[in-house]
Design a protein around this motif. Structure first.
Motif, PDB file in Angstrom:
ATOM      1  N   ALA A 178       0.746  -1.064  -0.060  1.00 52.55           N
ATOM      2  CA  ALA A 178      -0.078  -0.044   0.005  1.00 52.55           C
ATOM      3  C   ALA A 178       0.935   1.093  -0.079  1.00 52.55           C
ATOM      4  N   GLY A 179       0.395   2.298  -0.763  1.00 53.70           N
ATOM      5  CA  GLY A 179       1.039   3.585  -0.557  1.00 53.70           C
ATOM      6  C   GLY A 179       0.918   4.417  -1.986  1.00 53.70           C
ATOM      7  N   GLU A 180       1.677   5.399  -2.080  1.00 53.63           N
ATOM      8  CA  GLU A 180       1.233   6.304  -3.314  1.00 53.63           C
ATOM      9  C   GLU A 180       2.570   6.076  -4.026  1.00 53.63           C
ATOM     10  N   TYR A 181       2.554   6.118  -5.440  1.00 55.15           N
ATOM     11  CA  TYR A 181       3.332   5.990  -6.505  1.00 55.15           C
ATOM     12  C   TYR A 181       3.447   6.811  -7.514  1.00 55.15           C
ATOM     13  N   SER A 182       4.275   7.325  -8.251  1.00 53.96           N
ATOM     14  CA  SER A 182       4.087   8.201  -9.232  1.00 53.96           C
ATOM     15  C   SER A 182       4.874   7.802 -10.578  1.00 53.96           C
ATOM     16  N   GLY A 183       4.262   8.243 -11.763  1.00 54.86           N
ATOM     17  CA  GLY A 183       5.065   7.837 -13.066  1.00 54.86           C
ATOM     18  C   GLY A 183       4.629   8.991 -14.012  1.00 54.86           C
ATOM     19  N   GLU A 184       5.336   9.056 -15.077  1.00 54.82           N
ATOM     20  CA  GLU A 184       5.449  10.114 -15.817  1.00 54.82           C
ATOM     21  C   GLU A 184       6.042   9.713 -17.309  1.00 54.82           C
ATOM     22  N   ASP A 185       5.387  10.169 -18.395  1.00 55.98           N
ATOM     23  CA  ASP A 185       6.064  10.164 -19.642  1.00 55.98           C
ATOM     24  C   ASP A 185       5.478  11.045 -20.198  1.00 55.98           C
ATOM     25  N   SER A 186       6.060  11.390 -21.374  1.00 59.64           N
ATOM     26  CA  SER A 186       5.935  12.774 -22.249  1.00 59.64           C
ATOM     27  C   SER A 186       6.112  12.605 -23.570  1.00 59.64           C
ATOM     28  N   SER A 187       5.431  13.675 -24.365  1.00 61.50           N
ATOM     29  CA  SER A 187       5.839  13.890 -25.750  1.00 61.50           C
ATOM     30  C   SER A 187       6.601  15.122 -25.777  1.00 61.50           C
ATOM     31  N   ASP A 188       7.419  15.323 -26.846  1.00 63.88           N
ATOM     32  CA  ASP A 188       8.190  16.665 -26.725  1.00 63.88           C
ATOM     33  C   ASP A 188       7.413  17.601 -27.958  1.00 63.88           C
ATOM     34  N   VAL A 243       0.876  10.726 -13.467  1.00 64.12           N
ATOM     35  CA  VAL A 243      -0.132  10.209 -12.826  1.00 64.12           C
ATOM     36  C   VAL A 243       0.519   9.778 -11.321  1.00 64.12           C
ATOM     37  N   LYS A 244      -0.309   9.853 -10.506  1.00 63.64           N
ATOM     38  CA  LYS A 244       0.021   9.510  -8.964  1.00 63.64           C
ATOM     39  C   LYS A 244      -1.289   8.214  -8.569  1.00 63.64           C
ATOM     40  N   LEU A 245      -0.353   7.169  -8.430  1.00 65.18           N
ATOM     41  CA  LEU A 245      -0.995   5.848  -8.051  1.00 65.18           C
ATOM     42  C   LEU A 245      -1.108   5.943  -6.553  1.00 65.18           C
ATOM     43  N   THR A 246      -2.449   5.666  -6.268  1.00 59.67           N
ATOM     44  CA  THR A 246      -2.702   5.209  -4.701  1.00 59.67           C
ATOM     45  C   THR A 246      -3.026   3.617  -4.528  1.00 59.67           C
ATOM     46  N   VAL A 247      -2.463   2.873  -4.050  1.00 62.04           N
ATOM     47  CA  VAL A 247      -2.593   1.491  -3.746  1.00 62.04           C
ATOM     48  C   VAL A 247      -3.150   1.378  -2.404  1.00 62.04           C
ATOM     49  N   LYS A 248      -4.470   1.013  -2.187  1.00 65.51           N
ATOM     50  CA  LYS A 248      -5.356   0.908  -0.887  1.00 65.51           C
ATOM     51  C   LYS A 248      -6.202   0.031  -0.621  1.00 65.51           C
ATOM     52  N   ASP A 249      -6.409  -0.824   0.134  1.00 60.34           N
ATOM     53  CA  ASP A 249      -7.505  -1.792   0.297  1.00 60.34           C
ATOM     54  C   ASP A 249      -7.690  -2.536  -0.750  1.00 60.34           C
ATOM     55  N   GLY A 250      -6.944  -3.048  -1.700  1.00 62.40           N
ATOM     56  CA  GLY A 250      -7.578  -3.762  -2.810  1.00 62.40           C
ATOM     57  C   GLY A 250      -8.020  -2.861  -3.959  1.00 62.40           C
ATOM     58  N   GLU A 251      -7.580  -1.662  -3.957  1.00 60.73           N
ATOM     59  CA  GLU A 251      -8.123  -0.974  -5.031  1.00 60.73           C
ATOM     60  C   GLU A 251      -6.705   0.069  -5.662  1.00 60.73           C
ATOM     61  N   LEU A 252      -7.063   0.579  -6.823  1.00 61.81           N
ATOM     62  CA  LEU A 252      -6.068   1.597  -7.467  1.00 61.81           C
ATOM     63  C   LEU A 252      -6.722   2.651  -7.840  1.00 61.81           C
ATOM     64  N   HIS A 253      -6.181   3.719  -7.463  1.00 63.29           N
ATOM     65  CA  HIS A 253      -6.631   5.094  -7.951  1.00 63.29           C
ATOM     66  C   HIS A 253      -5.629   5.795  -8.810  1.00 63.29           C
ATOM     67  N   PHE A 254      -5.769   6.168 -10.049  1.00 60.49           N
ATOM     68  CA  PHE A 254      -4.933   6.706 -10.705  1.00 60.49           C
ATOM     69  C   PHE A 254      -5.459   8.066 -11.034  1.00 60.49           C
ATOM     70  N   ASP A 255      -4.577   9.047 -10.587  1.00 62.73           N
ATOM     71  CA  ASP A 255      -4.830  10.832 -10.595  1.00 62.73           C
ATOM     72  C   ASP A 255      -3.840  11.243 -11.623  1.00 62.73           C
ATOM     73  N   PHE A 256      -4.413  11.731 -12.698  1.00 64.36           N
ATOM     74  CA  PHE A 256      -3.678  12.674 -13.670  1.00 64.36           C
ATOM     75  C   PHE A 256      -3.566  13.927 -13.463  1.00 64.36           C
ATOM     76  N   TRP A 303       2.541   2.337 -16.142  1.00 65.37           N
ATOM     77  CA  TRP A 303       3.445   1.122 -15.879  1.00 65.37           C
ATOM     78  C   TRP A 303       4.673   1.631 -14.981  1.00 65.37           C
ATOM     79  N   LYS A 304       5.028   2.766 -15.178  1.00 64.07           N
ATOM     80  CA  LYS A 304       6.195   3.335 -14.224  1.00 64.07           C
ATOM     81  C   LYS A 304       5.549   3.309 -12.812  1.00 64.07           C
ATOM     82  N   ALA A 305       4.510   3.930 -12.571  1.00 64.32           N
ATOM     83  CA  ALA A 305       3.932   3.958 -11.368  1.00 64.32           C
ATOM     84  C   ALA A 305       3.692   2.635 -10.603  1.00 64.32           C
ATOM     85  N   LEU A 306       3.392   1.778 -11.230  1.00 69.02           N
ATOM     86  CA  LEU A 306       3.250   0.112 -11.017  1.00 69.02           C
ATOM     87  C   LEU A 306       4.351  -0.441 -10.625  1.00 69.02           C
TER      88      LEU A 306
END
Length: 585
Positions: A239-249, A262-275, A353-356
Motif C-alpha cells: 500500500a502507498g502512493e507511487y508516481s509515474g510520468e511519460d511525455s511527448s516533446d 499520474v499519482k497511483l494510490t494503492v489501498k485496500d485492494g483498489e487502485l486510483h490513478f490521478d492524472f 506502468w512506471k507507477a506500478l
C-alpha cells in the motif's frame, strides 16, 4: 423477482465455463469480420475489436481485438442506453463521437446490436472498427494539421442504422457520401453488421439455454468474479502512493513539453490513478477522450497483473481514475483527437506502468518503442486507396523473464494487430517492398533485451499523399527497467525519383509525393535488468540472428565470442565481465 426465487449464483467452474463461452462468441465475431470485410485494414491487419456487454452496457467479454478499442467499449453502449429513444429487437446502432457518444476517436465506428430473448433485453453484441476513410482533411483519417475535431471527419452521435431489421438507406447513403472509399465502406459496414449478428445469435443461444434470469445472474457473477480476482492481485502490492510520468516533446506543430503525470494510490485492494498535473490539452490531434483514457489505464493494469484474470468491465471496478478536464487525458471540445488511440494513450500506459513498477518492479514492463510509420493514399483503378505502412511497426519492451517482441506494433494493441503479407500488399497497392529487416543493435539492452527495431524500405510506384505520424523519431521512444537500457530511436526518410540523397521528413505532416522510396527505421523496445546478467547463450543467439553485433556483445553484454561466433570464449568473457562489474570498470 423475490430473493427466494432468484437464480442461484454459479459455482467457480460454472463461472469459468460461461466466461470462456462469452470469450468464444467474441472470437467468432472476429472471424466473421476478418473473412468478410473489404478493407485490408480489417481483413489483413485486424484493426477492429468485437465485444459483448450485459443489458446495462458493462463489457462482459472482449477476447477478440485491440484492448485500446474494447476497454472503453462500455462507454459507447451506455451512450446508446442513455440517448436512444427506443431499443427494439432487430435494431443496430452506430456511433463514433468522443464527446457525445462514448467514442475514443472518430475513425473508430462502433456498431451496437441489442440482443433480445423472450422480449427481454439480455445484452449487446458490438464491433468497433477503424474505418479506412471518414472524410476530413486527408485521406486515411490522420490529419496532422487538424486543430479542431471538425477537421478530422464526420462526427457520429448515437444513430439507429438498422431499425427493426431494416437498414435505413438514407443514413447508409449519407455515410457513403462522407468517405473517399465508398466501395470499401459499403462492404465493411456489411461485415460489421454480420459480425454483430453472429455474436447476437450466439449470445441469445446462451440466454435461451440457461434462461434469461439465470444468464443475467451469470453475467453479474462473471463481473463480480473479475473484480474479486483483481482485488486479490492488488493486495499483493505494498500500500502507498507511487508516481509515474511519460511525455511527448511536441504538439504536432512545434517542440513543446507535453507530460502525462499520474499519482497511483494503492489501498485496500483498489487502485486510483490521478492524472492531475498532466499537460493542458494539445493544439494538435494528440488529445484523449474519457473513454480512451479509461481504455489505456485498463490496458496498463491488465498487462501488469496475471494474464489469467478476466478482462471484463467488472475486473476494473477496483480501478478509479481522476482525469482533469481540459488536459491531454480529458480534452474539452472541440479539441482534435484522431491520434489519441496511440498518443497520448502510449504516454498514459507508460506513466501507469512506471507507477506500478515503483510499487513492484518484478512485474514491471519496459517501454515499447513509439510509432514512426505513416499512411499513404492515392488513386488506383479509379478508386482511392489507403495504405498503412504496418511493416515499419516498432518493437515491444522486455519483462522479467522474457525478451521484448520484435515488430509487435504500438503498445496500445499489445500485439493484436496482424502484419500484412508483403506480396498481398504489392498486389493491392502500387508499391514494391524493397526490404524489411531487423535493425542491428536497436534493441534495448538488458538481462532480457527489448525487441529489435525494423529497417523497412518501400518504393511508391505512383504519385501519392503521405501523412506522417512519427512520434517514434528521436530519443523519447522507449525506456528500460531495473538496469535495462532504452531502445534506439526511429527515423523516416524519403528519396524522390531522380534524387541521390535521402530527405528526413518532419514527424507530423501531409506531403504530396511523386514516385519515391520511403524508408522507415522503427525504434527498439526497452530492456529489463542488467545486460551483464544476460545468459551468454542468449547473447550468442542474438549475434547469429543479427539482433546485436559482436561489438555490442563485448561492450554492452560483456561477452567475447569465438571466431566462428558459434559459442562464447568463456575465459575471456569471465575476465571481461569481472572488469566491467568491478568498481573501477
Amino acid at each position: 423477482m423475490s430473493e427466494t426465487n432468484a437464480p442461484a449464483r454459479p459455482d467457480p467452474v460454472g463461472l469459468a465455463i460461461i466466461q470462456k463461452q462469452l470469450d468464444y462468441v467474441s472470437t467468432r465475431m472476429g472471424w466473421a469480420m476478418t473473412r468478410t470485410a473489404r478493407s485490408p485494414i480489417f481483413s489483413q491487419s485486424h484493426d477492429f475489436s468485437c465485444f459483448l456487454t450485459d443489458s446495462q452496457g458493462q463489457v462482459i467479454a472482449q477476447a477478440d481485438g485491440l484492448p485500446i478499442h474494447s476497454g472503453g467499449g462500455g462507454f459507447a453502449v451506455r451512450a446508446v442506453l442513455a440517448k436512444a429513444e427506443t431499443i427494439s429487437d432487430g435494431d443496430v446502432f452506430l456511433l463514433s463521437d468522443p464527446y457525445v457518444a462514448g467514442g475514443n476517436h472518430l475513425p473508430d465506428w462502433t456498431l451496437v446490436r441489442p440482443v433480445f430473448v423472450e422480449e427481454t433485453l439480455c445484452g449487446f453484441a458490438c464491433n468497433r472498427a477503424h474505418q479506412s476513410d471518414i472524410s476530413g482533411g486527408v485521406a486515411g483519417t490522420y490529419n496532422a494539421g487538424a486543430t479542431e475535431i471538425f477537421h478530422e471527419g464526420i462526427r457520429l452521435p448515437v444513430l439507429k442504422l438498422v431499425e427493426k431489421g431494416k437498414v435505413r438507406r438514407d443514413l447508409w447513403d449519407l455515410l457513403l457520401l462522407n468517405t473517399r472509399c465508398p466501395e470499401l465502406m459499403d462492404g465493411d459496414l456489411l461485415a460489421m453488421l454480420g459480425s454483430t449478428l453472429v455474436g447476437g445469435e450466439r449470445l441469445a443461444e446462451i440466454a435461451r439455454r440457461l434462461g434469461v434470469d439465470v444468464v443475467r445472474s451469470y453475467f453479474e457473477a462473471v463481473l463480480d468474479a473479475g473484480c474479486a480476482a483483481l482485488r486479490r492481485a492488488i493486495k499483493t502490492l505494498p500500500a502507498g502512493e507511487y508516481s509515474g510520468e511519460d511525455s511527448s516533446d511536441n504538439n504536432c506543430f512545434e517542440e513543446l513539453d507535453v507530460p502525462v503525470k499520474v499519482k497511483l494510490t494503492v489501498k485496500d485492494g483498489e487502485l486510483h490513478f490521478d492524472f492531475t498535473g498532466s499537460a493542458p490539452q494539445s493544439k494538435g490531434f494528440k488529445n484523449s477522450s474519457v473513454a480512451n483514457t479509461h481504455s489505456a489505464v485498463y490496458l496498463a493494469v491488465a498487462a501488469y497483473f496475471d494474464p489469467s484474470i478476466a478482462r471484463n468491465e467488472g475486473t476494473y471496478r477496483a480501478v478509479s481514475i481522476t482525469a482533469p478536464n481540459g488536459t491531454v487525458v480529458n480534452a474539452n471540445a472541440p479539441a482534435p483527437m484522431t491520434m489519441n488511440t496511440v498518443f497520448p494513450a502510449t504516454e498514459i500506459i507508460f506513466a501507469c506502468w512506471k507507477a506500478l513498477a515503483a510499487a513492484d518492479p518484478v512485474r514491471g514492463c519496459a517501454g515499447w518503442s513509439k510509432v514512426a510509420y505513416g499512411v499513404s493514399s492515392g488513386q488506383r483503378r479509379g478508386e482511392t486507396y489507403v495504405m498503412y505502412h504496418w511493416h515499419g511497426s516498432p518493437a515491444g519492451g522486455a519483462v522479467n523473464g522474457r525478451d521484448g517482441f520484435h515488430i509487435s506494433g504500438h503498445v496500445t494493441t499489445l500485439g493484436g494487430l496482424t502484419l500484412p503479407n508483403a506480396e498481398e500488399y504489392e498486389h493491392t497497392y502500387p508499391v514494391r517492398i524493397i526490404h524489411q529487416e531487423f535493425r542491428q543493435d536497436s534493441a534495448g539492452p538488458g538481462k532480457y533485451r527489448g525487441g529489435a527495431g525494423i529497417d523497412y524500405e518501400v518504393e511508391m510506384l505512383e504519385p501519392s499523399t503521405l501523412t506522417t505520424r512519427s512520434e517514434g523519431v528521436g530519443a523519447l521512444v522507449s525506456y528500460g527497467l531495473e538496469g535495462g537500457g532504452s531502445g534506439a530511436g526511429g527515423d523516416v526518410y524519403i528519396r524522390k525519383n531522380g534524387e541521390c540523397a535521402d530527405t528526413r521528413l518532419p514527424r507530423y505532416g501531409t506531403f504530396q509525393m511523386p514516385s519515391m522510396r520511403l524508408t522507415i527505421l522503427a525504434g527498439g523496445g526497452g530492456g529489463y535488468g542488467d545486460p551483464l546478467a544476460r545468459h551468454p547463450d542468449a547473447v550468442v543467439a542474438d549475434v547469429n540472428d543479427g539482433i546485436i553485433s559482436k561489438k555490442a556483445a563485448r561492450e554492452i553484454y560483456g561477452c567475447i565470442l569465438t571466431e566462428n561466433t558459434k559459442s562464447i570464449d568463456l575465459p575471456a568473457t569471465l575476465a571481461l565481465r569481472d572488469t566491467l562489474t568491478s568498481p573501477a570498470g
